[in-house]
Design a protein around this motif. Sequence first.
Motif, PDB file in Angstrom:
ATOM      1  N   THR A 118       5.187   4.642   1.934  1.00  0.00           N
ATOM      2  CA  THR A 118       5.712   5.926   2.419  1.00  0.00           C
ATOM      3  C   THR A 118       6.634   5.713   3.612  1.00  0.00           C
ATOM      4  O   THR A 118       7.705   6.329   3.705  1.00  0.00           O
ATOM      5  CB  THR A 118       4.553   6.862   2.808  1.00  0.00           C
ATOM      6  N   GLN A 140       2.799   8.640  -7.679  1.00  0.00           N
ATOM      7  CA  GLN A 140       2.249   8.102  -6.439  1.00  0.00           C
ATOM      8  C   GLN A 140       2.062   6.588  -6.460  1.00  0.00           C
ATOM      9  O   GLN A 140       1.788   5.982  -5.421  1.00  0.00           O
ATOM     10  CB  GLN A 140       0.910   8.773  -6.136  1.00  0.00           C
ATOM     11  N   SER A 141       2.199   5.957  -7.629  1.00  0.00           N
ATOM     12  CA  SER A 141       2.047   4.499  -7.695  1.00  0.00           C
ATOM     13  C   SER A 141       3.385   3.769  -7.586  1.00  0.00           C
ATOM     14  O   SER A 141       3.440   2.553  -7.738  1.00  0.00           O
ATOM     15  CB  SER A 141       1.328   4.086  -8.988  1.00  0.00           C
ATOM     16  N   GLU A 154      -7.896   4.066  -0.466  1.00  0.00           N
ATOM     17  CA  GLU A 154      -7.193   2.883  -0.944  1.00  0.00           C
ATOM     18  C   GLU A 154      -7.774   1.635  -0.278  1.00  0.00           C
ATOM     19  O   GLU A 154      -7.975   1.616   0.932  1.00  0.00           O
ATOM     20  CB  GLU A 154      -5.709   3.028  -0.595  1.00  0.00           C
ATOM     21  N   GLY A 205      -3.116   1.691  -5.910  1.00  0.00           N
ATOM     22  CA  GLY A 205      -3.755   2.976  -6.180  1.00  0.00           C
ATOM     23  C   GLY A 205      -5.092   2.750  -6.834  1.00  0.00           C
ATOM     24  O   GLY A 205      -5.752   1.737  -6.603  1.00  0.00           O
ATOM     25  N   LEU A 249       3.364   0.219  -5.693  1.00  0.00           N
ATOM     26  CA  LEU A 249       2.313   0.621  -4.771  1.00  0.00           C
ATOM     27  C   LEU A 249       0.932   0.519  -5.416  1.00  0.00           C
ATOM     28  O   LEU A 249       0.779   0.685  -6.626  1.00  0.00           O
ATOM     29  CB  LEU A 249       2.546   2.065  -4.303  1.00  0.00           C
ATOM     30  N   THR A 279       0.831  -1.207   0.000  1.00  0.00           N
ATOM     31  CA  THR A 279       0.000   0.000   0.000  1.00  0.00           C
ATOM     32  C   THR A 279       0.866   1.258   0.000  1.00  0.00           C
ATOM     33  O   THR A 279       2.045   1.235   0.363  1.00  0.00           O
ATOM     34  CB  THR A 279      -0.906   0.030   1.234  1.00  0.00           C
ATOM     35  N   ARG A 280       0.241   2.357  -0.379  1.00  0.00           N
ATOM     36  CA  ARG A 280       0.966   3.631  -0.389  1.00  0.00           C
ATOM     37  C   ARG A 280       1.359   4.046   1.033  1.00  0.00           C
ATOM     38  O   ARG A 280       2.443   4.607   1.238  1.00  0.00           O
ATOM     39  CB  ARG A 280       0.098   4.716  -1.016  1.00  0.00           C
TER      40      ARG A 280
END
Length: 506
Positions: free
Chosen positions: A228, A442-443, A369, A247, A245, A223-224
């Motif tokens: 992170t 972001q992915s 998500e 999305g 990740l 997962t994002r």
Amino acid sequence: MNRVRKNTACRSCQRNGRITCRRTRHGDLCLKTGPGECAEMLKRARAAFQSGRTANECFRLAQLDAVMRLVFEHECDFVDALARDLHKPRFETVVSELILVKNEAVYAINNLRKWMEPQRVERNLSTALDECMVVSEPLGTVLVLGSWANPVQLCLVPLIGAMAAGNCVVISPSEHCAHTAELLHRLLPSYLDNECYHIVLAGTNDISEMVELKFDYVFFSGTREEGTKVSLAAARSLTPVTLVLSGKNPCYVDQTCDINTTARRIAWARFHNGGQSVASPDYVLCHADVKERLLQALRCALLIFYGSDPRESRSYGHLVNMENFSRVRDLLWRSGKVVMGGQVNEAEKYVAPTLLSDVSETDPVMHQEYFGPILPVLTVESVDEAISFINKRDKPLCVYAYSSNNKVISRLMNETSSGSFCSNDSVLQSLMPCLPFGGVGQSGMGSFHGRYSFDIFSHKKSCLLRGTRIECLTYLRYPPYDDRNLSLMTWASSLTQKSQGWCQIL
């Protein structure tokens, strides 16, 4: 290595007179490994790497072959473990986990010698007497953090790339798939070199501390939110990372496509593995003219796939844990209108394959998500509106487009940005050893599979092999500096556009 026991082989193997599976003895649950134990494994792996044993091509090939034997000889064990963790059907385990690992290993074995060869740089006037090359050298000791969505594939495929590149590896399977993690923990030491390759059973809360142990590279899929944390921990020790990740993967369907085929392919991609896949389509942007036909075709496809009660189907998976179940159930109740499905069973962590209509852009299912069997269907009036809708959001891991119009396909491919793109099918681009798979923005960052896995776990070292025969020219660069020498070098550099920069001979 464990001996094959005829009475523990799967029934299909017994019927065919072949023993292709074997089971390990299920003992007590393995205890979690803390960062302290991980640090000790890292120390051993570093010592093994420094000894140079992974640099040998024959050693790498032997380890790759061992991974193939591992998944081949313990197919039944993996099927059992994934059935316990995810209620995953045997078919899905073999096709999307085990065969993919075998394909990656075979691809690496067949191409390893070519990948290991130095890449020669084209000669020009400036390097006519030199030799320029790029050498792929292993990074050292790498950490692979697996995902529970595909707990075998996302541990062993990066492992294959890392060992092909000559690294030592520490693997940490997801704690959410406890039976699969314990199986890997029990089996890997029986097949792989015990000094070069290690497996730890760490908790999610231990990941940041493990990353900070200063590995030479970290591979993470998940997962994002977790990605992170991994990225921040890696940044503190300047450790490079690959992040794959999850999305929101959009799927555009226009009025020219074959509706029935489209519906089957989307339904399979969205609802296999209980809807828990980073590469599956997360929502459909459907042309308004075909919305009702598409919803009807999706309903028919789901009835054919899983029957009138998917809870009883042997082809349908369940959610991995109560946390994921609660998240998916809450999103289901707070978003759009249920067209089909919507049933839940908390005791079994079951959510029926669900189609949602009348979904708003502001509904939680379009923003939060999640991994689960929910497919929102939204309408757009044109491909322009679909492209605008996609581009207003974070760059997805995958974009899918269903159309018989090549111009529409080209526009979706060229006017949106994503980790990967596929037309008139879904997910398959993420399974091929010959194609890179990874995210953008972001992915995620970086990509893997086949040669691309070898490359991310290698340092591309530039090498210039030069002699001393041209000292009659190179003396111009030495002090004491002279205006005449500078004029000569400036004149030479002005010829770079025509002569490929022969002043570099200095």
